[in-house]
Design an enzyme around this catalytic site. Sequence first.
Site, PDB file in Angstrom:
ATOM      1  N   TYR A   1      49.403  38.865  40.971  1.00  0.00           N
ATOM      2  CA  TYR A   1      49.971  39.027  39.627  1.00  0.00           C
ATOM      3  C   TYR A   1      51.187  39.937  39.691  1.00  0.00           C
ATOM      4  O   TYR A   1      51.185  40.949  40.393  1.00  0.00           O
ATOM      5  CB  TYR A   1      48.910  39.568  38.663  1.00  0.00           C
ATOM      6  CG  TYR A   1      47.815  38.553  38.438  1.00  0.00           C
ATOM      7  CD1 TYR A   1      47.971  37.540  37.499  1.00  0.00           C
ATOM      8  CD2 TYR A   1      46.658  38.573  39.207  1.00  0.00           C
ATOM      9  CE1 TYR A   1      46.987  36.584  37.320  1.00  0.00           C
ATOM     10  CE2 TYR A   1      45.667  37.623  39.033  1.00  0.00           C
ATOM     11  CZ  TYR A   1      45.840  36.633  38.097  1.00  0.00           C
ATOM     12  OH  TYR A   1      44.868  35.685  37.934  1.00  0.00           O
TER      13      TYR A   1
ATOM     14  N   TYR B   1      43.045  33.571  25.192  1.00  0.00           N
ATOM     15  CA  TYR B   1      43.060  33.062  26.560  1.00  0.00           C
ATOM     16  C   TYR B   1      42.674  34.177  27.523  1.00  0.00           C
ATOM     17  O   TYR B   1      43.279  35.251  27.517  1.00  0.00           O
ATOM     18  CB  TYR B   1      44.452  32.516  26.921  1.00  0.00           C
ATOM     19  CG  TYR B   1      44.498  31.960  28.317  1.00  0.00           C
ATOM     20  CD1 TYR B   1      43.911  30.734  28.607  1.00  0.00           C
ATOM     21  CD2 TYR B   1      45.100  32.670  29.342  1.00  0.00           C
ATOM     22  CE1 TYR B   1      43.923  30.234  29.902  1.00  0.00           C
ATOM     23  CE2 TYR B   1      45.124  32.173  30.635  1.00  0.00           C
ATOM     24  CZ  TYR B   1      44.530  30.956  30.904  1.00  0.00           C
ATOM     25  OH  TYR B   1      44.541  30.457  32.178  1.00  0.00           O
TER      26      TYR B   1
ATOM     27  N   MET C   1      42.964  35.662  30.867  1.00  0.00           N
ATOM     28  CA  MET C   1      43.899  35.553  31.985  1.00  0.00           C
ATOM     29  C   MET C   1      43.239  35.948  33.294  1.00  0.00           C
ATOM     30  O   MET C   1      43.428  35.283  34.311  1.00  0.00           O
ATOM     31  CB  MET C   1      45.126  36.422  31.724  1.00  0.00           C
ATOM     32  CG  MET C   1      45.894  35.994  30.486  1.00  0.00           C
ATOM     33  SD  MET C   1      47.349  37.011  30.185  1.00  0.00           S
ATOM     34  CE  MET C   1      46.594  38.554  29.665  1.00  0.00           C
TER      35      MET C   1
ATOM     36  N   HIS D   1      41.034  29.257  32.653  1.00  0.00           N
ATOM     37  CA  HIS D   1      41.058  28.340  33.787  1.00  0.00           C
ATOM     38  C   HIS D   1      40.185  28.912  34.895  1.00  0.00           C
ATOM     39  O   HIS D   1      40.170  30.118  35.126  1.00  0.00           O
ATOM     40  CB  HIS D   1      42.488  28.163  34.317  1.00  0.00           C
ATOM     41  CG  HIS D   1      43.345  27.359  33.401  1.00  0.00           C
ATOM     42  ND1 HIS D   1      44.122  27.929  32.433  1.00  0.00           N
ATOM     43  CD2 HIS D   1      43.525  26.017  33.304  1.00  0.00           C
ATOM     44  CE1 HIS D   1      44.769  26.974  31.778  1.00  0.00           C
ATOM     45  NE2 HIS D   1      44.422  25.803  32.287  1.00  0.00           N
TER      46      HIS D   1
ATOM     47  N   ASN E   1      34.941  26.659  42.016  1.00  0.00           N
ATOM     48  CA  ASN E   1      34.141  27.835  41.659  1.00  0.00           C
ATOM     49  C   ASN E   1      32.977  27.447  40.736  1.00  0.00           C
ATOM     50  O   ASN E   1      32.969  27.747  39.534  1.00  0.00           O
ATOM     51  CB  ASN E   1      35.029  28.907  41.015  1.00  0.00           C
ATOM     52  CG  ASN E   1      34.352  30.250  40.959  1.00  0.00           C
ATOM     53  OD1 ASN E   1      33.136  30.366  41.082  1.00  0.00           O
ATOM     54  ND2 ASN E   1      35.157  31.285  40.741  1.00  0.00           N
TER      55      ASN E   1
ATOM     56  N   PHE F   1      28.296  30.277  34.947  1.00  0.00           N
ATOM     57  CA  PHE F   1      28.285  31.525  34.177  1.00  0.00           C
ATOM     58  C   PHE F   1      28.841  31.279  32.773  1.00  0.00           C
ATOM     59  O   PHE F   1      28.227  31.638  31.772  1.00  0.00           O
ATOM     60  CB  PHE F   1      29.099  32.612  34.894  1.00  0.00           C
ATOM     61  CG  PHE F   1      29.282  33.863  34.088  1.00  0.00           C
ATOM     62  CD1 PHE F   1      28.271  34.802  33.995  1.00  0.00           C
ATOM     63  CD2 PHE F   1      30.478  34.103  33.428  1.00  0.00           C
ATOM     64  CE1 PHE F   1      28.431  35.966  33.251  1.00  0.00           C
ATOM     65  CE2 PHE F   1      30.655  35.251  32.675  1.00  0.00           C
ATOM     66  CZ  PHE F   1      29.629  36.192  32.588  1.00  0.00           C
ATOM     67  N   TYR F   2      30.010  30.670  32.681  1.00  0.00           N
ATOM     68  CA  TYR F   2      30.632  30.435  31.370  1.00  0.00           C
ATOM     69  C   TYR F   2      29.838  29.444  30.531  1.00  0.00           C
ATOM     70  O   TYR F   2      29.768  29.581  29.309  1.00  0.00           O
ATOM     71  CB  TYR F   2      32.082  29.963  31.542  1.00  0.00           C
ATOM     72  CG  TYR F   2      32.997  31.042  32.054  1.00  0.00           C
ATOM     73  CD1 TYR F   2      33.292  32.170  31.281  1.00  0.00           C
ATOM     74  CD2 TYR F   2      33.565  30.959  33.316  1.00  0.00           C
ATOM     75  CE1 TYR F   2      34.127  33.169  31.751  1.00  0.00           C
ATOM     76  CE2 TYR F   2      34.409  31.957  33.794  1.00  0.00           C
ATOM     77  CZ  TYR F   2      34.680  33.055  33.011  1.00  0.00           C
ATOM     78  OH  TYR F   2      35.499  34.042  33.479  1.00  0.00           O
TER      79      TYR F   2
ATOM     80  N   LYS G   1      26.710  29.240  30.309  1.00  0.00           N
ATOM     81  CA  LYS G   1      25.625  29.973  29.651  1.00  0.00           C
ATOM     82  C   LYS G   1      26.061  30.551  28.306  1.00  0.00           C
ATOM     83  O   LYS G   1      25.226  30.820  27.451  1.00  0.00           O
ATOM     84  CB  LYS G   1      25.139  31.139  30.532  1.00  0.00           C
ATOM     85  CG  LYS G   1      24.342  30.725  31.728  1.00  0.00           C
ATOM     86  CD  LYS G   1      23.621  31.886  32.394  1.00  0.00           C
ATOM     87  CE  LYS G   1      24.489  33.081  32.669  1.00  0.00           C
ATOM     88  NZ  LYS G   1      23.798  34.142  33.417  1.00  0.00           N
TER      89      LYS G   1
END
Length: 177
Positions: free
Chosen positions: A46, A86, A88, A124, A129, A135-136, A138
């Site tokens: 980044y 969003y 990041m 994203h 992965n 995880f998301y 859930k």
Amino acid sequence: AVVSTQSTGTMLTVREHAPELRLVPLNKSNLSQLRILNASILPIHYTAKFYRTLLADPEYSRLAMWNEKYVGMVCSKLDPQTKVLYLMTFGCLVMYRRRKVGTTLLKYVLDIAARDGCEVVQLHVHGSNDDAVRFYEKFGFVVKENIEGYYKYLKPTNALLLEKVLVGSHDEVIGKD
């Protein structure tokens, strides 16, 4: 089980499951810790501009501390026109996983998104992965799109766009454990 939180000024302290965990706001004094976490957890570099953007609106970013050690982060931005929040960057050091760090960070973001009238939360995830996708999911996120060529320097190059539609009340953003 639901992680109960108690707001203490600008700090969020987790009272159940992880008494050693607290979330702290992002600021100039801990920005270097965010850089270290991002470099340690994520396969993307980044830029300085990215970090300046975060400092300009730090409300949607938090660092997780476990016994005074920085162990995780969430950095997000709100588009006021579309009401989309969003994510990041989001992550936790490997040795602190399965200790509710990610759950606490995500619930923080979902809570403030609901508070601020956001309609959608998006992020994203690297196409390979599977753990992150589970995880998301859930928390009610769904895969909206598979974008080939999203990542230039990772293999595979695809990313999954995940989305959670926030409807109505603050209570609807609580995830399943």
